[in-house]
Design an enzyme around this catalytic site. Structure first.
Site, PDB file in Angstrom:
ATOM      1  CD  GLU A 164      -1.785   2.345   1.479  1.00 22.65           C
ATOM      2  OE1 GLU A 164      -1.153   3.064   0.659  1.00 22.65           O
ATOM      3  OE2 GLU A 164      -2.152   2.729   2.594  1.00 22.65           O
ATOM      4  CD  GLU A 204       3.051   9.306   1.839  1.00 22.02           C
ATOM      5  OE1 GLU A 204       3.491   8.146   1.993  1.00 22.02           O
ATOM      6  OE2 GLU A 204       2.003   9.706   2.360  1.00 22.02           O
TER       7      GLU A 204
END
Length: 427
Positions: free
Chosen positions: A161, A170
């Site tokens: 994930e 990110e």
């Protein structure tokens, strides 16, 4: 023996200069790949440290759309996992690794960079799968699995994930791609998720847009009062700094995307696909963003003023993730087929997810008028910031025009705006 590089360089033991406060390696990569000790420590303090907290893990574990999609993808395809070797990249508290073991995996390697790895080990033991799941603390870029016949062990399935706001924020995709290229079987390996798609659409979010504008105006009013007080009371003129303060406030209030949970009625046109990733074939270059002129980087939205009240408050971006069989030329005929594909959407039509949607508010909204079609044409460029390789800027370049509802798409305009260009940060 499983080998990983431990985190042994606390931030407070390092000496920094101002140039060190950049969250990227010397080559512009994410520090977990090729950063030195200072870069890794900075990356840990800016990014990884929050994932070591249970409150952050709980936020993700209580996202039921997220949980249901992964649960269906893994347990719903237990025949694919049976007797397979699995790697979970960024395991966190370990729930995906636990499900893989419950689905019948022969071995699961759960990779976690932070001290959350210690909690994951406890979760595996509490659920009776500690003999199947091995938790490894370290950067996946540096992990070495046990060898087979003197060669690096490969895995059948990688689950992760990894997705961030508007998919790419990110930059965890970099780590996943490197793990895939190093560990996954080339012709038969499976990626969970298998495909990811980014969407963009014009939206109504006027209340939040106006709040941002008001907050900016309030900040500038406060500055002017400060400026006057400093001059009249203390005899120092600070007006020379006004332009820089104004820039800071605009970037924060007006040119930063906002997390939002929009309803489906807020979406004013068919969403445009701005990027699609095949997780079996995508590259590090793909993870860097959306280059100018890339396929899918342009958009063309038409909104009928007779059907929607308006105004258009800005653009919203979100993503979907598919868990399905391989479609690439190398693996589509050789990799196992998923009998029960699963799907995750973070779009407004699907209700709450912790990702939500990222909304890029216009400084001035675009009105919709009865009897007229409003057309918004432009392009999106998305790139990593120089200061932080895990964060992105989005450059929107667009025009808006109006024509009568009776006119064809390329018919006579009633008006056409000058081209607008705005760069937003995704904080």
């Amino acid at each position: 023996q499983v080998v990983a590089t431990p985190i042994t360089c606390p931030l407070h033991l390092l000496v920094f200069t101002m140039s060190d406060f950049v969250n990227a390696s010397d080559t512009g990569e994410i520090p977990s790949f090729n950063g030195d000790a200072k870069a890794r420590a900075m990356d840990f303090s800016n990014y990884f440290c929050s994932y070591a907290q249970l409150y952050h893990q709980k936020q993700m574990l209580t996202d039921h759309n997220r949980m249901a999609a992964y649960h269906s993808a893994i347990l719903g395809n237990a025949s694919v996992f049976k007797d397979k070797v699995v790697m979970d990249v960024g395991t966190g508290s370990g729930i995906l690794a636990c499900w893989a073991a419950q689905a019948g995996a022969q071995k699961v390697y759960a990779i976690e960079y932070t001290d959350m790895a210690k909690y994951a080990e406890r979760v595996m033991k509490a659920n009776g799968v500690e003999d199947v799941v091995t938790v490894i603390q370290g950067a996946v870029e540096e992990v070495e699995l046990p060898t087979e016949d003197g060669e690096q062990q490969v895995v059948d399935i990688i689950i992760s994930e990894w997705m961030g706001y508007f998919l790419l924020r990110e930059s965890m995709l970099d780590s996943l791609i490197r793990a895939r290229d190093k560990f996954l079987k080339k012709e038969t390996g499976l990626m969970f998720p298998s495909h990811c798609t980014m969407y963009l659409a014009p939206v109504l979010d006027e209340e939040e847009r106006k709040l941002s504008v008001q907050d900016y105006a309030s900040a500038m009013t406060d500055w002017h009062e400060f400026e006057e007080t400093t001059k009249s009371v203390y005899g120092v003129d600070m007006k020379v700094l006004e332009e820089d303060f104004d820039r800071e406030q605009k970037e924060y209030y007006l040119l930063s995307s906002r997390w939002s949970e929009l309803g489906p009625e807020a979406v004013y046109a068919e969403p445009a696909i701005v990027k699609h990733l095949n997780m079996s074939t995508c590259t590090i270059e793909d993870s860097r963003g959306i280059p100018a002129g890339a396929p899918g980087s342009t958009f063309d939205f038409e909104i009928n003023g007779d059907e929607l009240p308006g105004p258009v408050s800005g653009f919203a971006g979100w993503f979907t993730s598919d868990f399905k069989s391989r479609t690439d030329d190398v693996g589509k005929d050789t990799a196992p087929k998923l009998p029960h594909p699963a799907f995750l959407s973070t779009g407004p039509e699907n209700g709450y997810t912790h990702w939500g949607q990222q909304v890029f508010h216009f400084i001035s909204s675009i009105p919709l008028l009865k009897g007229q079609i409003t057309r918004i044409q432009g392009s999106l460029e998305m790139s990593r910031t120089k200061e932080n390789s895990r964060l992105y800027n989005c450059r929107f370049t667009y025009t808006s025009s109006r024509r009568s509802v009776d006119e064809p798409t390329d018919g006579q305009y009633l008006m056409k705006s000058p081209e607008t260009e705005a760069v937003y940060q995704i904080p």
